[in-house]
Design a protein around this motif. Sequence first.
Motif, PDB file in Angstrom:
ATOM      1  N   GLU A  93       0.855  -1.181   0.000  1.00 23.47           N
ATOM      2  CA  GLU A  93       0.000   0.000   0.000  1.00 23.47           C
ATOM      3  C   GLU A  93       0.891   1.232   0.000  1.00 23.47           C
ATOM      4  N   HIS A  96      -2.149   4.985   0.572  1.00 24.92           N
ATOM      5  CA  HIS A  96      -3.530   4.477   0.624  1.00 24.92           C
ATOM      6  C   HIS A  96      -3.966   3.795  -0.678  1.00 24.92           C
ATOM      7  N   SER A  97      -3.031   3.442  -1.554  1.00 30.03           N
ATOM      8  CA  SER A  97      -3.418   2.756  -2.790  1.00 30.03           C
ATOM      9  C   SER A  97      -2.286   1.836  -3.228  1.00 30.03           C
ATOM     10  N   SER A 127      -2.512  -1.080   8.268  1.00 32.53           N
ATOM     11  CA  SER A 127      -3.633  -1.504   7.413  1.00 32.53           C
ATOM     12  C   SER A 127      -3.341  -2.797   6.670  1.00 32.53           C
ATOM     13  N   ARG A 131      -6.222  -1.281   1.992  1.00 36.74           N
ATOM     14  CA  ARG A 131      -6.801  -0.176   1.221  1.00 36.74           C
ATOM     15  C   ARG A 131      -6.386  -0.271  -0.240  1.00 36.74           C
ATOM     16  N   GLU A 134      -8.763  -2.829  -1.796  1.00 39.92           N
ATOM     17  CA  GLU A 134     -10.105  -2.320  -2.084  1.00 39.92           C
ATOM     18  C   GLU A 134     -10.109  -1.508  -3.377  1.00 39.92           C
ATOM     19  N   HIS A 135      -9.052  -0.744  -3.633  1.00 36.39           N
ATOM     20  CA  HIS A 135      -8.968  -0.010  -4.893  1.00 36.39           C
ATOM     21  C   HIS A 135      -8.826  -0.964  -6.076  1.00 36.39           C
ATOM     22  N   SER A 153      -3.370 -10.908   4.266  1.00 40.11           N
ATOM     23  CA  SER A 153      -2.902  -9.559   4.577  1.00 40.11           C
ATOM     24  C   SER A 153      -1.877  -9.615   5.702  1.00 40.11           C
TER      25      SER A 153
END
Length: 202
Positions: A93, A96-97, A127, A131, A134-135, A153
């Motif tokens: 990540e 956040h992506s 995280s 995240r 999810e993207h 994860s």
Amino acid sequence: MDAEEQSSTARPPLRVAVIIGSNREGRFGPTAARWFVAHAEQRDDLTVDLIDLAETPLPTGLTKEPPADVAQVLASLTGRLDLADAFVVVTPEYNHSYPASLKAAIDWHFTQWQAKPVGFVSYGGLSGGLRAVEHLRQVFAELHAVTVRETVSFHGAWARFGPDGRPHDPTDCDAAAKALLDQLVWWGEALREARTRQPYAG
């Protein structure tokens, strides 16, 4: 042996491409990918192709007529993606992506992803890379791929693995890998059979 057992035995192994999405210096991706591939290779229903995007670099600028060096890399990568029945993306990540190297590899292709399942192994800090996952689910949905529910994860990934490349406590992650692979095989076999019966028209 009854008809159902014969049918199961006759099925060829599912061809899974495991893609290391990061090309950043000092990356953790190869450690996570090798651990996951070791799990996948224990199964009789899978064959694995490990694709490292650091070894198949593609520019972010897309063109219909890429220069010769890009075309050569693209041809090699495209052929391997074409052969795959399913994919597992290993991603960190970043902000956040997911990394630009992974987006470039995805965007240079289209039909190669269609009507095939995609699983995720993610890693990061608190995280655990979720995240980014999810993207990626949104991106692969647009490409007519099916993302599986279960994800592996690693939160605080660097501290969870020893110098030998194995997790200090493998209990949870081993179980998560099995759950992901079970789902990937189910979807992979179902979609492969469907594509055989009728080519996918996206």
